[in-house]
Design a protein around this motif. Structure first.
Motif, PDB file in Angstrom:
ATOM      1  N   VAL A 262       0.840  -1.207   0.000  1.00 40.65           N
ATOM      2  CA  VAL A 262       0.000   0.000   0.000  1.00 40.65           C
ATOM      3  C   VAL A 262       0.874   1.255   0.000  1.00 40.65           C
ATOM      4  CG1 VAL A 262      -1.645   1.329   1.388  1.00 40.65           C
ATOM      5  CG2 VAL A 262      -2.015  -1.121   1.029  1.00 40.65           C
ATOM      6  N   LYS A 263       2.009   1.200   0.687  1.00 34.67           N
ATOM      7  CA  LYS A 263       2.927   2.351   0.730  1.00 34.67           C
ATOM      8  C   LYS A 263       3.601   2.613  -0.613  1.00 34.67           C
ATOM      9  CE  LYS A 263       4.098   1.762   5.593  1.00 34.67           C
ATOM     10  NZ  LYS A 263       5.159   1.316   6.520  1.00 34.67           N
ATOM     11  N   ASP A 264       3.672   1.593  -1.458  1.00 33.90           N
ATOM     12  CA  ASP A 264       4.314   1.716  -2.769  1.00 33.90           C
ATOM     13  C   ASP A 264       3.349   2.428  -3.716  1.00 33.90           C
ATOM     14  OD1 ASP A 264       5.370   1.435  -5.326  1.00 33.90           O
ATOM     15  OD2 ASP A 264       5.916  -0.676  -5.050  1.00 33.90           O
ATOM     16  N   ASN A 265       3.562   3.712  -3.924  1.00 32.60           N
ATOM     17  CA  ASN A 265       2.646   4.526  -4.728  1.00 32.60           C
ATOM     18  C   ASN A 265       2.594   4.139  -6.203  1.00 32.60           C
ATOM     19  OD1 ASN A 265       1.545   6.136  -2.674  1.00 32.60           O
ATOM     20  ND2 ASN A 265       3.403   7.391  -2.655  1.00 32.60           N
ATOM     21  N   SER A 266       3.505   3.265  -6.643  1.00 29.70           N
ATOM     22  CA  SER A 266       3.465   2.834  -8.045  1.00 29.70           C
ATOM     23  C   SER A 266       2.397   1.772  -8.280  1.00 29.70           C
ATOM     24  CB  SER A 266       4.836   2.296  -8.472  1.00 29.70           C
ATOM     25  OG  SER A 266       5.091   1.032  -7.870  1.00 29.70           O
ATOM     26  N   ILE A 267       1.877   1.177  -7.204  1.00 26.81           N
ATOM     27  CA  ILE A 267       0.860   0.125  -7.330  1.00 26.81           C
ATOM     28  C   ILE A 267      -0.529   0.751  -7.292  1.00 26.81           C
ATOM     29  CG2 ILE A 267      -0.118  -1.962  -6.298  1.00 26.81           C
ATOM     30  CD1 ILE A 267       2.667  -2.564  -5.140  1.00 26.81           C
ATOM     31  N   ASP A 268      -1.318   0.477  -8.335  1.00 30.51           N
ATOM     32  CA  ASP A 268      -2.679   1.002  -8.419  1.00 30.51           C
ATOM     33  C   ASP A 268      -3.712   0.047  -7.827  1.00 30.51           C
ATOM     34  OD1 ASP A 268      -2.107   3.467  -9.938  1.00 30.51           O
ATOM     35  OD2 ASP A 268      -1.470   2.056 -11.498  1.00 30.51           O
ATOM     36  N   VAL A 269      -3.494  -1.257  -8.014  1.00 27.42           N
ATOM     37  CA  VAL A 269      -4.451  -2.269  -7.567  1.00 27.42           C
ATOM     38  C   VAL A 269      -3.674  -3.471  -7.024  1.00 27.42           C
ATOM     39  CG1 VAL A 269      -6.370  -3.786  -8.246  1.00 27.42           C
ATOM     40  CG2 VAL A 269      -6.099  -1.564  -9.362  1.00 27.42           C
ATOM     41  N   ILE A 270      -4.175  -4.053  -5.948  1.00 18.50           N
ATOM     42  CA  ILE A 270      -3.603  -5.285  -5.404  1.00 18.50           C
ATOM     43  C   ILE A 270      -4.668  -6.373  -5.472  1.00 18.50           C
ATOM     44  CG2 ILE A 270      -2.597  -6.434  -3.391  1.00 18.50           C
ATOM     45  CD1 ILE A 270      -1.713  -3.623  -2.421  1.00 18.50           C
ATOM     46  N   LEU A 271      -4.305  -7.496  -6.083  1.00 18.75           N
ATOM     47  CA  LEU A 271      -5.177  -8.661  -6.174  1.00 18.75           C
ATOM     48  C   LEU A 271      -4.713  -9.676  -5.139  1.00 18.75           C
ATOM     49  CD1 LEU A 271      -5.042  -9.254 -10.049  1.00 18.75           C
ATOM     50  CD2 LEU A 271      -6.573  -7.752  -8.775  1.00 18.75           C
ATOM     51  N   PHE A 272      -5.601 -10.163  -4.313  1.00 13.81           N
ATOM     52  CA  PHE A 272      -5.261 -11.192  -3.341  1.00 13.81           C
ATOM     53  C   PHE A 272      -5.407 -12.544  -4.045  1.00 13.81           C
ATOM     54  CE2 PHE A 272      -5.600  -8.884   0.877  1.00 13.81           C
ATOM     55  CZ  PHE A 272      -5.613  -7.625   0.321  1.00 13.81           C
ATOM     56  N   VAL A 273      -4.349 -13.362  -3.986  1.00 12.78           N
ATOM     57  CA  VAL A 273      -4.323 -14.610  -4.750  1.00 12.78           C
ATOM     58  C   VAL A 273      -3.902 -15.796  -3.887  1.00 12.78           C
ATOM     59  CG1 VAL A 273      -3.826 -13.418  -6.930  1.00 12.78           C
ATOM     60  CG2 VAL A 273      -1.930 -14.283  -5.536  1.00 12.78           C
ATOM     61  N   THR A 274      -4.213 -16.978  -4.416  1.00 15.11           N
ATOM     62  CA  THR A 274      -3.792 -18.251  -3.845  1.00 15.11           C
ATOM     63  C   THR A 274      -3.587 -19.199  -5.011  1.00 15.11           C
ATOM     64  OG1 THR A 274      -4.282 -19.896  -2.119  1.00 15.11           O
ATOM     65  CG2 THR A 274      -6.133 -19.190  -3.506  1.00 15.11           C
ATOM     66  N   GLN A 275      -3.420 -20.491  -4.729  1.00 20.08           N
ATOM     67  CA  GLN A 275      -3.338 -21.508  -5.775  1.00 20.08           C
ATOM     68  C   GLN A 275      -4.555 -22.416  -5.674  1.00 20.08           C
ATOM     69  OE1 GLN A 275      -0.257 -20.326  -4.609  1.00 20.08           O
ATOM     70  NE2 GLN A 275      -0.109 -19.514  -6.664  1.00 20.08           N
ATOM     71  N   TYR A 276      -4.971 -22.920  -6.813  1.00 15.15           N
ATOM     72  CA  TYR A 276      -6.087 -23.860  -6.870  1.00 15.15           C
ATOM     73  C   TYR A 276      -5.679 -25.161  -6.181  1.00 15.15           C
ATOM     74  CZ  TYR A 276      -9.462 -27.184  -8.630  1.00 15.15           C
ATOM     75  OH  TYR A 276     -10.409 -28.157  -8.719  1.00 15.15           O
ATOM     76  N   ASN A 277      -6.621 -25.733  -5.429  1.00 18.11           N
ATOM     77  CA  ASN A 277      -6.387 -27.003  -4.746  1.00 18.11           C
ATOM     78  C   ASN A 277      -7.626 -27.860  -4.922  1.00 18.11           C
ATOM     79  OD1 ASN A 277      -6.462 -29.053  -2.734  1.00 18.11           O
ATOM     80  ND2 ASN A 277      -4.934 -27.926  -1.548  1.00 18.11           N
ATOM     81  N   LYS A 278      -7.509 -28.927  -5.732  1.00 22.06           N
ATOM     82  CA  LYS A 278      -8.686 -29.736  -6.065  1.00 22.06           C
ATOM     83  C   LYS A 278      -9.265 -30.467  -4.865  1.00 22.06           C
ATOM     84  CE  LYS A 278      -5.943 -33.566  -7.798  1.00 22.06           C
ATOM     85  NZ  LYS A 278      -5.581 -34.306  -8.968  1.00 22.06           N
ATOM     86  N   LEU A 279      -8.500 -30.614  -3.780  1.00 21.05           N
ATOM     87  CA  LEU A 279      -9.011 -31.305  -2.600  1.00 21.05           C
ATOM     88  C   LEU A 279      -9.969 -30.445  -1.783  1.00 21.05           C
ATOM     89  CD1 LEU A 279      -5.802 -33.148  -1.358  1.00 21.05           C
ATOM     90  CD2 LEU A 279      -7.713 -34.077  -2.685  1.00 21.05           C
ATOM     91  N   ARG A 280      -9.878 -29.124  -1.919  1.00 19.62           N
ATOM     92  CA  ARG A 280     -10.746 -28.277  -1.104  1.00 19.62           C
ATOM     93  C   ARG A 280     -11.540 -27.247  -1.894  1.00 19.62           C
ATOM     94  NH1 ARG A 280      -8.317 -23.395   0.070  1.00 19.62           N
ATOM     95  NH2 ARG A 280      -6.126 -23.294  -0.460  1.00 19.62           N
ATOM     96  N   MET A 281     -11.418 -27.274  -3.203  1.00 17.69           N
ATOM     97  CA  MET A 281     -12.153 -26.321  -4.035  1.00 17.69           C
ATOM     98  C   MET A 281     -12.961 -27.082  -5.081  1.00 17.69           C
ATOM     99  SD  MET A 281      -9.196 -23.526  -4.708  1.00 17.69           S
ATOM    100  CE  MET A 281      -8.178 -22.934  -3.382  1.00 17.69           C
ATOM    101  N   GLY A 282     -13.977 -26.423  -5.583  1.00 20.00           N
ATOM    102  CA  GLY A 282     -14.805 -27.021  -6.625  1.00 20.00           C
ATOM    103  C   GLY A 282     -14.090 -27.023  -7.964  1.00 20.00           C
ATOM    104  N   LYS A 283     -14.846 -26.837  -9.001  1.00 17.72           N
ATOM    105  CA  LYS A 283     -14.315 -26.863 -10.362  1.00 17.72           C
ATOM    106  C   LYS A 283     -13.302 -25.734 -10.575  1.00 17.72           C
ATOM    107  CE  LYS A 283     -18.905 -28.098 -11.576  1.00 17.72           C
ATOM    108  NZ  LYS A 283     -20.086 -27.336 -11.800  1.00 17.72           N
TER     109      LYS A 283
END
Length: 162
Positions: A28-49
């Motif tokens: 957030v302090k880095d003024n060059s960043i306009d948008v931050i996307l929160f991400v993870t990795q897909y895991n077929k054992l705990r997520m749907g399609k």
């Protein structure tokens, strides 16, 4: 009312997330960043399609170059960055603009407007969008995911009671 020159955090309501708040604060302090996307990795054992989610392509510098919604980037989604539905905007005006332009341009999926997909408008404008890897994310976005969550929750509660 939302002030268009202030930052805004947008979140879905069907999950829990845990993040490193120090890393987020530094971004957030880095003024060059306009948008931050929160991400993870897909895991077929705990997520749907796997095609129920959005994914993003990221160049070597960490800048997001493309977002796809309800489709896959690759044949191995567990190696791609999966958007969890949390987005931070330095300026609310970028959110408003991307959604308005996506709607006017017909960037709808199954007749619906998605924040993630609309961000391609900002990418085309040259905005800097980066990702924040979440420490933990539990989704209950559909009946199957909720059933998986409830199964694990019951198991852990049984273990605790022993």
């Amino acid at each position: 009312s939302l002030e268009l020159d202030e930052n805004v955090l947008v979140m879905s309501c069907d999950y829990e997330q845990y993040i490193d708040t120090e890393v987020f604060s530094e971004m957030v302090k880095d003024n060059s960043i306009d948008v931050i996307l929160f991400v993870t990795q897909y895991n077929k054992l705990r997520m749907g399609k796997p095609n129920s989610f959005a994914y993003c392509e990221v160049e070597f510098s960490g800048k997001v170059t493309r977002i796809v919604e309800k489709e896959l980037l690759s044949t191995m989604p567990e190696n791609d960055r999966l958007l969890i539905g949390t987005f931070w905007f330095r300026r609310a005006s970028d959110l408003e603009f991307s959604l308005r332009m996506a709607r006017e341009s017909g960037l709808l999926i199954n007749g619906e407007l998605y924040v993630a997909n609309s961000l391609n408008v900002l990418i085309q404008q040259g905005k800097t969008i980066k990702t924040l890897q979440v420490d933990s994310w539990v989704t209950y976005g559909d009946p199957q995911e909720l059933e998986i969550y409830n199964w694990w929750e019951e198991l852990f509660n049984e273990i605790k009671m022993r």
